[in-house]
Design a protein around this motif. Structure first.
Motif, PDB file in Angstrom:
ATOM      1  N   LEU A 152      46.150  31.214 -16.526  1.00  0.00           N
ATOM      2  CA  LEU A 152      46.283  30.406 -15.315  1.00  0.00           C
ATOM      3  C   LEU A 152      46.763  31.260 -14.143  1.00  0.00           C
ATOM      4  CD1 LEU A 152      47.755  27.025 -16.543  1.00  0.00           C
ATOM      5  CD2 LEU A 152      45.424  27.616 -15.934  1.00  0.00           C
ATOM      6  N   PHE A 153      47.667  32.191 -14.413  1.00  0.00           N
ATOM      7  CA  PHE A 153      48.102  33.086 -13.335  1.00  0.00           C
ATOM      8  C   PHE A 153      46.934  33.914 -12.812  1.00  0.00           C
ATOM      9  CE2 PHE A 153      52.650  32.689 -14.705  1.00  0.00           C
ATOM     10  CZ  PHE A 153      53.122  32.294 -13.474  1.00  0.00           C
ATOM     11  N   LEU A 154      46.124  34.422 -13.742  1.00  0.00           N
ATOM     12  CA  LEU A 154      44.967  35.214 -13.316  1.00  0.00           C
ATOM     13  C   LEU A 154      44.004  34.360 -12.502  1.00  0.00           C
ATOM     14  CD1 LEU A 154      44.031  37.524 -16.290  1.00  0.00           C
ATOM     15  CD2 LEU A 154      45.439  37.965 -14.309  1.00  0.00           C
ATOM     16  N   LEU A 155      43.785  33.121 -12.995  1.00  0.00           N
ATOM     17  CA  LEU A 155      42.887  32.220 -12.283  1.00  0.00           C
ATOM     18  C   LEU A 155      43.435  31.942 -10.889  1.00  0.00           C
ATOM     19  CD1 LEU A 155      40.349  30.539 -12.572  1.00  0.00           C
ATOM     20  CD2 LEU A 155      41.736  28.641 -13.343  1.00  0.00           C
ATOM     21  N   ALA A 156      44.768  31.823 -10.787  1.00  0.00           N
ATOM     22  CA  ALA A 156      45.377  31.573  -9.481  1.00  0.00           C
ATOM     23  C   ALA A 156      45.061  32.712  -8.523  1.00  0.00           C
ATOM     24  CB  ALA A 156      46.888  31.419  -9.632  1.00  0.00           C
ATOM     25  N   GLU A 157      45.066  33.949  -9.044  1.00  0.00           N
ATOM     26  CA  GLU A 157      44.762  35.083  -8.173  1.00  0.00           C
ATOM     27  C   GLU A 157      43.343  34.958  -7.613  1.00  0.00           C
ATOM     28  OE1 GLU A 157      45.645  38.855  -9.860  1.00  0.00           O
ATOM     29  OE2 GLU A 157      44.258  39.897  -8.524  1.00  0.00           O
ATOM     30  N   TYR A 158      42.390  34.590  -8.494  1.00  0.00           N
ATOM     31  CA  TYR A 158      41.005  34.536  -8.015  1.00  0.00           C
ATOM     32  C   TYR A 158      40.751  33.300  -7.164  1.00  0.00           C
ATOM     33  CZ  TYR A 158      40.205  38.619 -10.680  1.00  0.00           C
ATOM     34  OH  TYR A 158      40.277  39.907 -11.124  1.00  0.00           O
ATOM     35  N   ALA A 159      41.428  32.169  -7.516  1.00  0.00           N
ATOM     36  CA  ALA A 159      41.340  31.004  -6.639  1.00  0.00           C
ATOM     37  C   ALA A 159      41.921  31.363  -5.277  1.00  0.00           C
ATOM     38  CB  ALA A 159      42.099  29.839  -7.259  1.00  0.00           C
ATOM     39  N   GLY A 160      42.983  32.166  -5.289  1.00  0.00           N
ATOM     40  CA  GLY A 160      43.571  32.614  -4.035  1.00  0.00           C
ATOM     41  C   GLY A 160      42.587  33.411  -3.201  1.00  0.00           C
ATOM     42  N   ILE A 161      41.767  34.227  -3.855  1.00  0.00           N
ATOM     43  CA  ILE A 161      40.754  34.983  -3.107  1.00  0.00           C
ATOM     44  C   ILE A 161      39.772  34.018  -2.447  1.00  0.00           C
ATOM     45  CG2 ILE A 161      38.863  36.631  -3.298  1.00  0.00           C
ATOM     46  CD1 ILE A 161      40.335  37.906  -5.592  1.00  0.00           C
ATOM     47  N   VAL A 162      39.336  33.012  -3.209  1.00  0.00           N
ATOM     48  CA  VAL A 162      38.408  32.027  -2.644  1.00  0.00           C
ATOM     49  C   VAL A 162      39.033  31.376  -1.416  1.00  0.00           C
ATOM     50  CG1 VAL A 162      37.175  29.887  -3.058  1.00  0.00           C
ATOM     51  CG2 VAL A 162      37.379  31.563  -4.877  1.00  0.00           C
ATOM     52  N   VAL A 163      40.289  30.951  -1.560  1.00  0.00           N
ATOM     53  CA  VAL A 163      40.944  30.248  -0.467  1.00  0.00           C
ATOM     54  C   VAL A 163      41.124  31.165   0.740  1.00  0.00           C
ATOM     55  CG1 VAL A 163      43.156  29.264   0.204  1.00  0.00           C
ATOM     56  CG2 VAL A 163      42.054  28.532  -1.896  1.00  0.00           C
ATOM     57  N   LEU A 164      41.580  32.394   0.475  1.00  0.00           N
ATOM     58  CA  LEU A 164      41.797  33.317   1.592  1.00  0.00           C
ATOM     59  C   LEU A 164      40.493  33.583   2.329  1.00  0.00           C
ATOM     60  CD1 LEU A 164      43.490  35.373   3.186  1.00  0.00           C
ATOM     61  CD2 LEU A 164      42.725  37.079   1.538  1.00  0.00           C
ATOM     62  N   CYS A 165      39.425  33.868   1.568  1.00  0.00           N
ATOM     63  CA  CYS A 165      38.143  34.156   2.207  1.00  0.00           C
ATOM     64  C   CYS A 165      37.635  32.925   2.953  1.00  0.00           C
ATOM     65  CB  CYS A 165      37.127  34.609   1.169  1.00  0.00           C
ATOM     66  SG  CYS A 165      37.576  36.153   0.386  1.00  0.00           S
ATOM     67  N   GLY A 166      37.826  31.747   2.353  1.00  0.00           N
ATOM     68  CA  GLY A 166      37.409  30.520   3.018  1.00  0.00           C
ATOM     69  C   GLY A 166      38.163  30.311   4.317  1.00  0.00           C
ATOM     70  N   LEU A 167      39.465  30.528   4.279  1.00  0.00           N
ATOM     71  CA  LEU A 167      40.265  30.326   5.493  1.00  0.00           C
ATOM     72  C   LEU A 167      39.883  31.333   6.574  1.00  0.00           C
ATOM     73  CD1 LEU A 167      43.916  29.506   4.450  1.00  0.00           C
ATOM     74  CD2 LEU A 167      42.252  28.094   5.625  1.00  0.00           C
ATOM     75  N   THR A 168      39.725  32.592   6.193  1.00  0.00           N
ATOM     76  CA  THR A 168      39.330  33.594   7.174  1.00  0.00           C
ATOM     77  C   THR A 168      37.985  33.224   7.792  1.00  0.00           C
ATOM     78  OG1 THR A 168      40.394  35.192   5.724  1.00  0.00           O
ATOM     79  CG2 THR A 168      39.109  36.070   7.540  1.00  0.00           C
ATOM     80  N   THR A 169      37.079  32.747   6.940  1.00  0.00           N
ATOM     81  CA  THR A 169      35.773  32.325   7.456  1.00  0.00           C
ATOM     82  C   THR A 169      35.921  31.193   8.467  1.00  0.00           C
ATOM     83  OG1 THR A 169      34.811  32.874   5.336  1.00  0.00           O
ATOM     84  CG2 THR A 169      33.523  31.465   6.767  1.00  0.00           C
ATOM     85  N   VAL A 170      36.707  30.204   8.097  1.00  0.00           N
ATOM     86  CA  VAL A 170      36.826  29.025   8.955  1.00  0.00           C
ATOM     87  C   VAL A 170      37.549  29.369  10.257  1.00  0.00           C
ATOM     88  CG1 VAL A 170      37.946  26.786   9.147  1.00  0.00           C
ATOM     89  CG2 VAL A 170      36.677  27.363   7.092  1.00  0.00           C
ATOM     90  N   LEU A 171      38.638  30.133  10.132  1.00  0.00           N
ATOM     91  CA  LEU A 171      39.459  30.371  11.319  1.00  0.00           C
ATOM     92  C   LEU A 171      38.844  31.407  12.258  1.00  0.00           C
ATOM     93  CD1 LEU A 171      43.065  30.414   9.820  1.00  0.00           C
ATOM     94  CD2 LEU A 171      41.954  28.601  11.084  1.00  0.00           C
ATOM     95  N   PHE A 172      38.257  32.471  11.697  1.00  0.00           N
ATOM     96  CA  PHE A 172      37.893  33.601  12.553  1.00  0.00           C
ATOM     97  C   PHE A 172      36.391  33.875  12.607  1.00  0.00           C
ATOM     98  CE2 PHE A 172      42.230  34.329  11.215  1.00  0.00           C
ATOM     99  CZ  PHE A 172      42.848  34.592  12.425  1.00  0.00           C
ATOM    100  N   LEU A 173      35.656  33.520  11.573  1.00  0.00           N
ATOM    101  CA  LEU A 173      34.244  33.922  11.539  1.00  0.00           C
ATOM    102  C   LEU A 173      33.298  32.771  11.854  1.00  0.00           C
ATOM    103  CD1 LEU A 173      34.283  36.254   8.425  1.00  0.00           C
ATOM    104  CD2 LEU A 173      34.653  36.808  10.812  1.00  0.00           C
TER     105      LEU A 173
END
Lengths: 215, 321
Positions: free
Chosen positions: B231-252
């Motif tokens: 679950l911790f590992l999954l959290a890291e990769y879910a975090g990547i999805v969220v971070l990339c999604g947020l960067t896309t929404v906010l800046f790109l």
């Protein structure tokens, strides 16, 4: 100091990206057999027909992993009134590959070309005692011994072939001397005849006959 | 009744995305990292180029014994993976992937606040794990996580604030509705700062000091086994999805693209997320881990001044036009 700040970071990114587009170096071994270089040292094969039980290999072996047993047999005289000869007969020839360090000294030292390197390397066992390959198994490995690789261009002529050629030239010269009257022409084999052009294949089956494995 | 169905459907879709995208990114990381290092990566699981490697890993993790150390704070220890993972699921609900009403799990008016606040909770999972494990390496990892969170949350907030200023709203779809193409060069510094700070918050290499395996084994996750570790590992990769999604929404510009804006908005969003995720992996493969002091120095002397400069620039441009 780099001229532009951050250029080192960019260079790093470029390196990884370029590596990604290149072919990988991974060998998918059990699925794809490796391409071994010539003269690979995998296992030692015994061409027992050539073995005279001289024991040189067993004595030279640094870790004493070659076991040889033999007995003497008496061969009756070849001609009436002659003396009986004695001859060594091989009873056991075994190499313990759990001890062998693949130095190849036994192969180098064998004066009768009875030992050969084979590139086969997949003979791991689950029991260490199985790694002692007996005579029959060592004989079987001979079928996997490849033909010796071709000489490099410009390499020195093999000694056996050189010796055979010299003999052939001498013979040819003697024949020429006998058939032509003395004093006419130059002795052939000194300059005119190509080195053993015709005689060579026949003469090659000299001491080096085992070189290509049992054909 | 219809509303309940609608909510349930949206939640199921978000949950499916939450389960699938991290695995896709994880598999991509396996393969991209391998090829960047001249290797092949997984080749056997699933038959075709190891596509099922992560499924096999999941099965393996599920089979393992779930060990809780005797001296550990049992309940906190067991709760920590959930605390690490669930916030990313919540954030995912609020990220819009298309222009229509149906392309976002739930429109949250105070979107940026919600998203950043909940993402901060995710790091608490590592802190809890580090403290509850009763292990000095876990504790060191947890404290490093805390220090990293403190240092990098600030530039993240500042740059998000810059975008909110530019758009005049804190709602994520609102920001995207106000987006113009020239925001891209305008907010580029903020975008880079946000992305880097987000990476640091996820403890991705080169900011993986809290889990530095060569020094403190695996930081806060040292004592974890089996499914909880997964679950911790999954959290890291879910975090990547969220971070990339947020960067896309906010800046790109999210669903905005050079063409096909109406029907293909979600494709643009996913494409941008994929490119950003590739960059995350690329950075991981390329750079060595930063030292703890370098991490702090980068945050306080580079990212925060840059974020402040971005806010100033945003303010000036906003007043001028």
């Amino acid at each position: 100091m780099s001229p532009i700040p951050g250029s080192g970071l960019a260079k790093g990114l470029a390196v990884t990206l370029r590596t990604m587009t290149k072919k990988t170096v991974t060998a998918q071994y059990p699925d794809v057999q490796p391409e071994l270089p010539p003269r690979s040292r995998g296992v030692i094969g015994l061409f027992e027909e050539n073995c005279t039980v001289c024991m040189l290999c067993a004595r030279e072996c640094p870790d004493w992993c070659i076991y040889i047993d033999s007995h003497k047999e008496t061969v009756p005289a070849a001609v009436p009134g002659g003396r009986e000869r004695s001859r060594n007969v091989l009873d056991r020839f075994a190499i313990d590959f759990s001890l062998c360090m693949y130095c190849g000294i036994c192969i180098e030292v064998c004066p009768f070309d009875a030992l050969f390197w084979s590139p086969e390397f997949e003979y791991a066992e689950t029991d260490i005692r199985e790694l002692t390959h007996e005579r029959d198994k060592l004989r079987e490995w001979m079928w996997t011994v490849p033909a010796p690789p071709a000489l490099d261009p410009g390499a020195e002529e093999p000694k056996e072939i050189g010796a055979a050629r010299k003999t052939a030239e001498k013979l040819a010269a003697a024949e020429a001397d006998a058939s032509t009257p003395p004093g006419v022409g130059t002795p052939p084999g000194v300059g005119g005849v190509p080195p053993g052009a015709a005689e060579r294949p026949a003469d090659e089956s000299g001491p080096a006959s085992g070189q290509g494995g049992p054909a | 009744m219809n509303d309940a169905l609608d909510v349930a459907f949206r939640l199921i879709v978000v949950f499916a995305v939450f389960l699938v995208l991290p695995l896709v990114i994880g598999q991509t990381e396996h393969k991209v990292m391998a090829h960047m290092q001249g290797r092949l990566g997984p080749m056997y699981a699933g038959g075709f180029h190891g596509w099922a490697q992560l499924v096999a890993d999941g099965v393996k993790f599920a089979q393992k014994e779930d060990v809780v150390p005797a001296e550990a704070d049992r309940r906190v220890f067991q709760l920590a993976p959930a605390v690490a993972l669930l916030p990313y699921l919540l954030v995912l609900v609020a990220i819009p992937i298309g222009p229509s009403e149906g392309a976002v799990g739930q429109v949250v008016d105070a979107g940026i606040f919600f998203v950043l606040a909940v993402m901060g909770v995710g790091v608490l999972g590592s802190l809890m794990a580090g403290w509850a494990s009763a292990n000095k390496f876990s504790l060191l990892g947890g404290l490093r996580t805390a220090a990293q969170l403190l240092a990098y949350e600030l530039p993240m907030l500042l740059t998000a604030a810059s975008v909110a200023m530019a758009a005049g709203t804190v709602s994520l779809p609102g920001i995207l509705n106000a987006f113009e193409w020239w925001w891209l060069p305008w907010q580029i510094v903020g975008a880079i700062v946000f992305f880097v700070a987000g990476l640091a918050e996820l403890q991705r290499p080169p900011f993986d000091m809290p889990v530095a395996d060569s020094e403190i084994i695996f930081g806060a996750y040292t004592e974890y086994t089996g499914l909880r570790f997964a679950l911790f590992l999954l959290a890291e990769y879910a975090g990547i999805v969220v971070l990339c999604g947020l960067t896309t929404v906010l800046f790109l510009g999210g669903w905005h693209g050079p063409f096909g804006a109406d029907g293909l908005g979600w494709v643009w969003t996913l494409l941008k997320i994929a490119v950003l995720a590739f960059i995350v992996i690329w950075l991981r493969v390329t750079y060595p881990r930063m030292r703890e002091d370098q991490l702090q120095k980068l945050a306080w002397t580079v990212l925060i001044p840059l974020a402040l400069a971005q806010i100033a620039l945003t303010g000036i441009v906003k007043v001028v036009i």
